[in-house]
Enzyme design. Structure first.
Site, PDB file in Angstrom:
ATOM      1  N   SER A 220      18.192 -12.331 -46.282  1.00 35.33           N
ATOM      2  CA  SER A 220      19.650 -12.445 -46.438  1.00 35.33           C
ATOM      3  C   SER A 220      20.279 -13.461 -45.495  1.00 35.33           C
ATOM      4  O   SER A 220      21.135 -13.123 -44.669  1.00 35.33           O
ATOM      5  CB  SER A 220      20.293 -11.080 -46.229  1.00 35.33           C
ATOM      6  OG  SER A 220      19.636 -10.151 -47.020  1.00 35.33           O
TER       7      SER A 220
ATOM      8  N   ARG B  16      20.564 -22.324 -41.889  1.00 35.62           N
ATOM      9  CA  ARG B  16      20.885 -21.980 -40.497  1.00 35.62           C
ATOM     10  C   ARG B  16      20.872 -20.458 -40.396  1.00 35.62           C
ATOM     11  O   ARG B  16      21.090 -19.760 -41.385  1.00 35.62           O
ATOM     12  CB  ARG B  16      22.262 -22.514 -40.098  1.00 35.62           C
ATOM     13  CG  ARG B  16      23.337 -21.913 -40.917  1.00 35.62           C
ATOM     14  CD  ARG B  16      24.670 -22.567 -40.870  1.00 35.62           C
ATOM     15  NE  ARG B  16      25.462 -21.913 -41.900  1.00 35.62           N
ATOM     16  CZ  ARG B  16      25.435 -22.231 -43.165  1.00 35.62           C
ATOM     17  NH1 ARG B  16      24.709 -23.240 -43.581  1.00 35.62           N
ATOM     18  NH2 ARG B  16      26.132 -21.554 -44.042  1.00 35.62           N
TER      19      ARG B  16
ATOM     20  N   ASP C 243      20.390 -11.006 -50.577  1.00 36.26           N
ATOM     21  CA  ASP C 243      20.855  -9.636 -50.837  1.00 36.26           C
ATOM     22  C   ASP C 243      21.954  -9.582 -51.896  1.00 36.26           C
ATOM     23  O   ASP C 243      22.044  -8.631 -52.673  1.00 36.26           O
ATOM     24  CB  ASP C 243      21.286  -8.926 -49.536  1.00 36.26           C
ATOM     25  CG  ASP C 243      22.259  -9.722 -48.682  1.00 36.26           C
ATOM     26  OD1 ASP C 243      22.594 -10.863 -49.054  1.00 36.26           O
ATOM     27  OD2 ASP C 243      22.674  -9.206 -47.617  1.00 36.26           O
TER      28      ASP C 243
HETATM   29  C1  BGC Z   1      24.208 -14.568 -44.900  1.00 36.00           C
HETATM   30  C2  BGC Z   1      24.053 -14.335 -46.377  1.00 36.00           C
HETATM   31  C3  BGC Z   1      24.088 -12.840 -46.675  1.00 36.00           C
HETATM   32  C4  BGC Z   1      25.303 -12.192 -46.032  1.00 36.00           C
HETATM   33  C5  BGC Z   1      25.323 -10.695 -46.241  1.00 36.00           C
HETATM   34  C6  BGC Z   1      25.426 -13.841 -44.364  1.00 36.00           C
HETATM   35  O1  BGC Z   1      25.494 -13.992 -42.976  1.00 36.00           O
HETATM   36  O2  BGC Z   1      24.317 -15.940 -44.623  1.00 36.00           O
HETATM   37  O3  BGC Z   1      22.849 -14.891 -46.861  1.00 36.00           O
HETATM   38  O4  BGC Z   1      24.122 -12.663 -48.058  1.00 36.00           O
HETATM   39  O5  BGC Z   1      25.325 -12.458 -44.653  1.00 36.00           O
HETATM   40  O6  BGC Z   1      24.186 -10.082 -45.731  1.00 36.00           O
END
Ligand code: BGC
Length: 503
Positions: free
Chosen positions: A157, A172, A210
């Site tokens: 995620s 990142r 996610d």
């Molecule tokens: C991430 C995402 C993720 C979201 C929720 C963000 O900080 O960059 O990829 O879907 O958090 O978990």
């Protein structure tokens, strides 16, 4: 409580005892944190143009990453799949068996704590830990059984560009992760190397965000689902675009009508600070974070930051001497960055007592500060302001996707600690959608609204397994877009349909 969104506050609250100079401070905070309907519309309109820009170019602020998840499930997916969720707090491994009965599944799962040190450790330590968890899971649930291969949907995620479905270059780290040597690289080879080192019979079939998992899992049981959202430690959403509306992949000559799930990564919205109403506290959060200048939207609304915004305001009130605030108290504990989490704010907002005695205890137990009644009133109002701003701004992202797609009605599947646990988050979000989208007066109550944000199905378990299943299914049908090694995937498909569920 499932219908928490409709609970009416049980406390009237009174500011009669609050001295004038503290009331002035409260007024100042209201001016800083209240986002009116007009501003929400302005934010949403800017959001729409940034979403579109992200679909068109690779270096836009909102990445709009194509994920190679190219279909909704129809309920007829079958097979046994592993799903791994590398979340912020825990690691979860699941084995999901999609059964012959339409839309049904069996699931077994184990949770492993994600040690805090891992988030700032080395990449080798991270992948070794992840692979160890998978190994433990397989040993525990399958013992000496001979398993040829299990396909895996890996929920990772974080923002990753995906040239293929089983590939992902980490753009990142977000959510406080800070592991050297991973950003800008494909996360799959070191992960696969750690699996191979342990001789694990696992085939990574799909790297999943996610939000995409949430959308797919929710669509499995609800055909009206169009968007998957996370309002948790971080924030983000995914939705189905058509390939013809993603100019940045035009060179791939995909059929324009094919669907493609887009992981928006919209936590990065407004990194240029054009439209979001940032307060001085948001600016400090950004400056002190491991990635200043990144995730501007996320830093105002996501669970990781809500407690910290609150703490920074309290510290400022104490230090600016514009009113007596925690006068004569030892505030050393309050000085510790990130010592308060969103659960702390949630508990303050949930304090049912007229005299805010639970808030008094919280402040005493957590920070060793004994609050006066006016201070407690300010704390409560501040928690409301921060929680309400988060919910209202969160609605802008959802509204922007719907406006961009021209969807006037749909269901949105949402997950994450803030959505599930923060009091009034759902109803505040629904009210904001109403203001942004000009719904009639009787709407904006959540249930029955044209666009309804509903608790999602298990995205990182069932959703990731379904995405692995959908991938294998389309490879078998000869649809190889975004598939790096179709032969290996075909073999995985044949083995998945043979794999027996564990007992
Ligand atoms: C991430 C995402 C993720 C979201 C929720 C963000 O900080 O960059 O990829 O879907 O958090 O978990």
């Amino acid at each position: 409580m499932p219908s928490g969104a409709r609970r009416t506050p049980s406390r009237k609250g009174s500011m009669v005892d609050v001295p004038k100079d503290m009331l002035d401070q409260i007024k100042k905070l209201e001016d800083l944190f209240i986002v009116d309907g007009q501003k929400l519309k302005e934010v949403t309109n800017q959001f729409v143009s940034e979403l579109v820009r992200g679909l068109g170019q690779n270096d836009a602020t909102i990445p709009m990453n194509p994920t190679w998840c190219m279909a909704f499930p129809d309920g007829n997916e079958t097979g046994t799949f592993l799903a791994l969720d590398m979340g912020g707090t825990n690691m979860r491994v699941c084995e999901v068996t999609l059964t012959e009965e339409k839309g049904e599944f069996d699931i077994i799962q184990s949770k492993y704590r994600m040690p805090e040190e891992l988030k700032t450790g080395t990449a080798d330590e991270l992948w070794a830990y992840v692979a160890d968890c998978l190994q433990q899971f397989i040993e525990y649930h399958h013992g000496d059984e001979k398993i040829e291969q299990l396909p895996l949907g890996f929920t990772f995620s974080y923002p990753a560009t995906q040239e293929y479905i089983d590939h992902g270059i980490l753009q990142r780290w977000t959510k406080g992760f800070d592991i050297d040597g991973v950003e800008g690289k494909d996360v799959v080879p070191p992960f696969e190397a750690a699996l191979a080192e342990r001789g694990l019979p696992i085939k990574l079939t799909a790297l999943v965000n996610d939000t995409t998992g949430t959308m797919i899992a929710s669509a499995y049981t609800d055909p009206l689902m169009r968007i998957g959202c996370i309002f948790g430690t971080g924030c983000n959403a995914a939705y189905m675009e058509d390939c013809g509306s993603i100019p940045k992949i035009a060179h791939m000559n995909l059929d324009a009508s094919l669907p493609m799930a887009i992981n928006c990564e919209y936590g990065a919205f407004d990194n240029e600070h054009k439209v979001l109403p940032r307060t001085p506290y948001d600016i400090i959060i950004d400056k002190e974070s491991p990635r200043p200048g990144q995730q501007a939207f996320e830093k105002m609304i996501a669970g990781l930051y809500l407690g910290e915004i609150f703490r920074l305001v309290l510290l400022d009130l104490h230090q600016n001497h514009e009113c007596d605030f925690f006068a004569g108290q030892d505030i050393s504990k309050l000085k510790k960055a990130y010592s308060l989490d969103a659960g702390f704010l949630a508990a303050i907002e949930e304090d049912p007592f007229e005299n805010l005695s639970e808030t008094y205890d919280l402040m005493q137990n957590k920070l060793s500060i004994s609050c006066t009644k006016p201070e407690l009133e300010l704390l409560r109002r501040l928690a409301e302001l921060i929680g309400t701003r988060a919910a209202r701004l969160s609605a802008c992202g959802v509204a922007a996707i719907c406006k961009h797609k021209g969807w006037e009605t749909c269901h949105v599947g949402a997950d994450g600690s803030v959505f599930n646990k923060y009091p009034h988050f759902k109803i505040r979000g629904a009210q904001a959608l109403k203001e942004i989208l000009d719904w009639p007066e009787n709407k904006g109550k959540g249930k029955g609204d044209p666009i309804e944000i509903l608790p999602a199905e298990d995205g990182s378990g069932v959703g990731a397994a379904l995405i692995a299943a959908l991938t294998l299914k389309r490879v078998q049908q000869g649809q190889n877009a975004g598939i790096r090694d179709p032969e290996a995937m075909k073999k995985a498909a044949a083995l998945a349909s043979k794999a027996k569920p564990s007992k």
